[in-house]
Design a protein around this motif. Structure first.
Motif, PDB file in Angstrom:
ATOM      1  N   ARG A  37     -24.831  15.518 -17.478  1.00 11.72           N
ATOM      2  CA  ARG A  37     -25.258  15.653 -18.871  1.00 11.72           C
ATOM      3  C   ARG A  37     -26.639  15.007 -19.016  1.00 11.72           C
ATOM      4  NH1 ARG A  37     -20.430  13.073 -22.230  1.00 11.72           N
ATOM      5  NH2 ARG A  37     -20.981  11.338 -20.846  1.00 11.72           N
ATOM      6  N   LYS A  58     -28.429  14.390 -21.553  1.00  8.02           N
ATOM      7  CA  LYS A  58     -28.541  13.470 -22.686  1.00  8.02           C
ATOM      8  C   LYS A  58     -28.229  12.038 -22.263  1.00  8.02           C
ATOM      9  CE  LYS A  58     -26.702  12.605 -27.338  1.00  8.02           C
ATOM     10  NZ  LYS A  58     -25.785  13.104 -28.414  1.00  8.02           N
ATOM     11  N   GLU A  74     -16.680  25.452 -22.033  1.00  7.96           N
ATOM     12  CA  GLU A  74     -17.986  25.276 -22.668  1.00  7.96           C
ATOM     13  C   GLU A  74     -18.956  24.520 -21.770  1.00  7.96           C
ATOM     14  OE1 GLU A  74     -17.420  23.493 -26.474  1.00  7.96           O
ATOM     15  OE2 GLU A  74     -16.449  25.272 -27.350  1.00  7.96           O
ATOM     16  N   GLU A  75     -18.454  23.523 -21.037  1.00  8.99           N
ATOM     17  CA  GLU A  75     -19.357  22.711 -20.217  1.00  8.99           C
ATOM     18  C   GLU A  75     -19.637  23.314 -18.856  1.00  8.99           C
ATOM     19  OE1 GLU A  75     -18.708  18.234 -22.027  1.00  8.99           O
ATOM     20  OE2 GLU A  75     -18.266  18.613 -19.923  1.00  8.99           O
ATOM     21  N   THR A  85     -25.992  27.013 -17.094  1.00  6.82           N
ATOM     22  CA  THR A  85     -26.607  25.887 -17.785  1.00  6.82           C
ATOM     23  C   THR A  85     -26.459  26.052 -19.291  1.00  6.82           C
ATOM     24  OG1 THR A  85     -28.223  25.628 -16.003  1.00  6.82           O
ATOM     25  CG2 THR A  85     -28.760  24.614 -18.117  1.00  6.82           C
ATOM     26  N   ASN A  86     -26.118  24.959 -19.973  1.00  6.58           N
ATOM     27  CA  ASN A  86     -25.893  25.031 -21.415  1.00  6.58           C
ATOM     28  C   ASN A  86     -26.495  23.815 -22.100  1.00  6.58           C
ATOM     29  OD1 ASN A  86     -23.560  22.925 -21.575  1.00  6.58           O
ATOM     30  ND2 ASN A  86     -22.907  24.336 -19.961  1.00  6.58           N
ATOM     31  N   SER A  87     -26.274  23.701 -23.398  1.00  5.55           N
ATOM     32  CA  SER A  87     -26.918  22.639 -24.174  1.00  5.55           C
ATOM     33  C   SER A  87     -26.435  21.244 -23.804  1.00  5.55           C
ATOM     34  CB  SER A  87     -26.692  22.877 -25.668  1.00  5.55           C
ATOM     35  OG  SER A  87     -25.301  22.874 -25.963  1.00  5.55           O
ATOM     36  N   GLU A  88     -25.253  21.133 -23.196  1.00  6.48           N
ATOM     37  CA  GLU A  88     -24.711  19.818 -22.853  1.00  6.48           C
ATOM     38  C   GLU A  88     -24.820  19.491 -21.372  1.00  6.48           C
ATOM     39  OE1 GLU A  88     -21.031  18.464 -24.869  1.00  6.48           O
ATOM     40  OE2 GLU A  88     -20.875  20.540 -25.525  1.00  6.48           O
ATOM     41  N   ASP A 136     -26.535  20.487 -17.533  1.00  5.11           N
ATOM     42  CA  ASP A 136     -27.579  21.234 -16.833  1.00  5.11           C
ATOM     43  C   ASP A 136     -27.273  21.453 -15.353  1.00  5.11           C
ATOM     44  OD1 ASP A 136     -27.913  18.636 -15.936  1.00  5.11           O
ATOM     45  OD2 ASP A 136     -30.068  18.555 -16.312  1.00  5.11           O
TER      46      ASP A 136
END
Length: 299
Positions: free
Chosen positions: A29, A31, A58-59, A100-103, A105
């Motif tokens: 993640r 973030k 989702e992840e 790859t998604n918003s949470e 990579d």
């Protein structure tokens, strides 16, 4: 303190085609710049099982089938006076590939004998240790007690034709999406209508017929309990998760017999109507059992 944030996730594992140790998926993640097991918070109205499957998808982009329950961790949320509780299951991949998604990579598969060094958090290592206590590829069997039916003395027809009542249909509506998270591939039921109705929505969602199992009815079990246990064992498969519905005077004794023969102690459970046993089996032996009742209530 009681947790006030709830989450769920999974140890997603696979056997590499080239052989070698089982591999476990970890996600990065950006973030937090950490490597962890895929997990996330429950949405309103979700149960932990449904959330675990959704969050993994989702992840990671992977559609997964849950297996053995691995326990929970509770920890403070940095910067908040709150506690988060996360429940975990083992899980295998049914379909999909990482995107790859918003949470997240990056996703990496690590051999299980080296995954501890790659994890950022001690709580994830605790879940991996629970995962390693048993072979990863235990078979799963779902054993359901039928949902609530009308009272016997108020029904004038044959008892096997007594249907679910309104409260029973509500239980089935709650039960079905939780059953589907384990990816059942075959559905069986004792012959009474209330048993068949309990698993019919899951069978319909999967496009499966329901096999009748007379030995798993109360009358069939009373006449031949050992044959009933033998039949239940025959339904176990390394590749297909069977979903089986039976009755209240069958399930506790049936499982006690199986547990005694396996040298396994069942956890305490009330075996209420509409509850589920998620059984883990290795070489015909019962090696783990998780009883789902209140856990299936949406938060």
């Amino acid at each position: 303190m009681t947790a006030n944030i709830y989450a769920a996730g999974a140890v997603v594992w696979r056997r590499p085609r080239s052989g070698g140790p089982v591999e476990v998926a970890l996600v990065h993640r950006p973030k937090y710049d950490d490597w962890s097991l895929p997990k996330g918070k429950l949405d309103p109205g979700e149960t932990p099982m449904v959330a675990a499957v959704r969050e993994v998808a989702e992840e990671t982009g992977l559609d997964c089938r849950l297996g053995r329950y691995l326990g929970r961790v509770t920890y403070p949320v940095p910067g908040h006076r709150k506690l988060k509780r996360a429940d975990y299951w083992s899980a295998t991949v049914a379909a999909g590939e990482f995107i790859t998604n918003s949470e997240v990579d990056e996703l990496r598969w690590h051999p299980v004998d080296r995954v501890m060094d790659e994890l950022s958090y001690p709580m994830d290592r605790r879940i991996i240790r629970n995962f390693l206590r048993l072979p990863p590829d235990t078979a799963t069997l779902l054993l359901v007690r039928h949902a609530k039916a009308g009272r016997r003395e108020r029904f004038t027809g044959p008892d096997d034709e007594r249907p679910l009542e309104k409260a029973g249909h509500a239980q089935v509506e709650m039960l079905t999406p939780n059953l589907l998270t384990f990816g059942p591939g075959a559905v069986y039921s004792a012959p009474p209508l209330r048993c068949v109705q309990t698993v019919a929505p899951a069978a319909d969602a999967l496009g499966l017929d329901i096999g009748r199992e007379p030995l798993l009815s109360e009358s069939g079990y009373a006449a031949a309990p050992q044959q009933a246990l033998t039949r239940l064992r025959e339904l176990v498969s390394p590749n297909i998760v069977p979903l089986v519905c039976s009755q209240g005077k069958v399930i506790p004794d049936l499982l006690e017999r199986w547990a005694a023969e396996s040298g396994f102690t069942l956890p305490p459970a009330r075996n209420r109507k509409g509850s589920v046993w998620v059984l883990s089996i290795a070489d015909g032996r019962l090696v783990a059992a998780d009883h789902l009742d209140r856990a299936m209530r949406a938060r």
